[in-house]
Scaffold this active site. Sequence first.
Site, PDB file in Angstrom:
ATOM      1  N   ASP A  83     117.606  30.237  61.817  1.00  0.00           N
ATOM      2  CA  ASP A  83     117.830  31.472  61.055  1.00  0.00           C
ATOM      3  C   ASP A  83     119.293  31.650  60.670  1.00  0.00           C
ATOM      4  OD1 ASP A  83     115.173  32.562  61.015  1.00  0.00           O
ATOM      5  OD2 ASP A  83     115.407  33.091  63.137  1.00  0.00           O
ATOM      6  N   ARG A 102     122.072  42.979  73.257  1.00  0.00           N
ATOM      7  CA  ARG A 102     122.334  43.089  71.818  1.00  0.00           C
ATOM      8  C   ARG A 102     123.482  44.033  71.457  1.00  0.00           C
ATOM      9  NH1 ARG A 102     120.517  38.783  71.925  1.00  0.00           N
ATOM     10  NH2 ARG A 102     118.652  38.044  70.877  1.00  0.00           N
ATOM     11  N   ASP A 159     115.602  43.390  67.405  1.00  0.00           N
ATOM     12  CA  ASP A 159     117.035  43.099  67.434  1.00  0.00           C
ATOM     13  C   ASP A 159     117.766  43.603  66.196  1.00  0.00           C
ATOM     14  OD1 ASP A 159     116.973  42.042  69.955  1.00  0.00           O
ATOM     15  OD2 ASP A 159     116.680  39.978  69.283  1.00  0.00           O
ATOM     16  N   SER A 198     110.011  30.634  70.501  1.00  0.00           N
ATOM     17  CA  SER A 198     111.276  31.301  70.258  1.00  0.00           C
ATOM     18  C   SER A 198     111.777  31.805  71.608  1.00  0.00           C
ATOM     19  CB  SER A 198     111.063  32.450  69.277  1.00  0.00           C
ATOM     20  OG  SER A 198     112.196  33.266  69.266  1.00  0.00           O
TER      21      SER A 198
HETATM   22  N1  ARG Z   1     110.842  41.434  73.152  1.00  0.00           N
HETATM   23  C1  ARG Z   1     112.133  41.409  73.786  1.00  0.00           C
HETATM   24  C2  ARG Z   1     113.016  42.469  73.224  1.00  0.00           C
HETATM   25  O1  ARG Z   1     112.781  42.948  72.166  1.00  0.00           O
HETATM   26  C3  ARG Z   1     112.780  40.049  73.772  1.00  0.00           C
HETATM   27  C4  ARG Z   1     112.856  39.360  72.467  1.00  0.00           C
HETATM   28  C5  ARG Z   1     113.581  38.075  72.607  1.00  0.00           C
HETATM   29  N2  ARG Z   1     113.535  37.251  71.431  1.00  0.00           N
HETATM   30  C6  ARG Z   1     113.047  35.993  71.397  1.00  0.00           C
HETATM   31  N3  ARG Z   1     113.189  35.341  70.297  1.00  0.00           N
HETATM   32  N4  ARG Z   1     112.432  35.421  72.390  1.00  0.00           N
HETATM   33  O2  ARG Z   1     113.958  42.863  73.865  1.00  0.00           O
END
Ligand code: ARG
Length: 424
Positions: A14, A93, A122, A171
């Site tokens: 990405d 984040r 995110d 991912s």
């Molecule tokens: N669902 C979790 C969150 O929103 C973790 C997301 C992590 N991303 C990933 N690509 N595995 O905090």
Amino acid sequence: MTDRVALAFSGGLDTTVCVPLLEEEYGYDEVIGVTVDVGQPAAEFAEAEATAEALELDHHVVDARAAFAEQCLDAVQANATYQGYPLGTALARPVIAAEILAVAEDEDCDAVAHGCTGKGNDQLRFEAVWRTSDLEVIAPVRELGLTREWEIDYAAERDLPVEGGDEGTWSIDTNLWSRSVEGGDLEHPEHVPGTEIYAWTDDPDGDTETVEIGFEAGTPVSLDGETLAPVALIETLNELAGSYGVGRSDLMEDRMLGLKVRENYEHPAATTLLAAHEGLEGLVLTQEERQFKTHVDQQWAQKAYEGLLDAPLVDALEAFLAATNERVTGTVTIRFEGGQARVVGRESEYATYSASAASFDTAAVGDIEQADATGVAKYHGFQSRLANGAGVAADDTADDQTLAADGGGGVTTEDDGTTDTTEE
Ligand code: ARG
């Protein structure tokens, strides 16, 4: 004047395709890549470095591990989990976003950009931080409606340095506090994943180990009597508890946009420290503090999930957390056993506990005799008995059942069933 943009850069697909897109589609002269260290594995930095070099990208790496680890330990004071997830990505984040913004401002950038899609959490967490500044916020993947497939083709066409295979089937997002695995075959909630999705935890093998976690005012500070800084404490426990299979979860998670997603996580240190903290609270806090605190904890975790810990509400919640955690000082014994971190002992100088009062071996608590509980026992459930038609065991030869026994104002039920309010 050159137009510059600072991009949150991981070296993954990405963010790699974002580099030429920011130049060609958005007209920026220069892209600055910023990778923020919140405890990702070394291989991710190597990938980011190599990709940045191949792209001839001005690449900044910022170490935010200490600040992030402190943030994680603050979350322990709130026993923070969202639907069972200890919030690693969510807590990281805003820390990452703030570091990128600082670089962008230092480097006189006009804009900041991320490679998040329009489906996840995110994008919201990054932008909540970035939109506090005057810089333009750009989200190429979301704004151009890119799919993974399109990105792979585009990268191949442009000969961009992405090792397709390296990104793998899932991912994955890793930092000090949690490792998340999503996508691929995990998108089928009924699919039972194999152990290949785990990197931090081993299958429990029947071995056990007991450790002591020391707390000061709600913050974990030591392991087996040795004082450790937050990063070291978390890393040590990830390793140790992970070797006993502690801290795996498989959840259906409700994202902020409303989508559900199936997430697998590993979080050995978080599971251990959260269990220990809650165990110590159980010894120290009063029943009403514990009960009320569950609401405060849940609200705090919700705002953490949203990436909105700077909300005024959170300041108020944190005042409560600080007040209740003031006495959460002491030691908790944890046993790693059967994939769990189980509290097996706790001690504190602030215990709201009296062994002699609770003991089966003593008849009285100071001047309070066992028999003094009789009156309490008679009243316990009084309203339920009335509501369930059991009535009150009263003298049934009496004309009136006077419920107001104080002789003052009260309600008297007359023989005929009417109700009469007596006045003083
Ligand atoms: N669902 C979790 C969150 O929103 C973790 C997301 C992590 N991303 C990933 N690509 N595995 O905090």
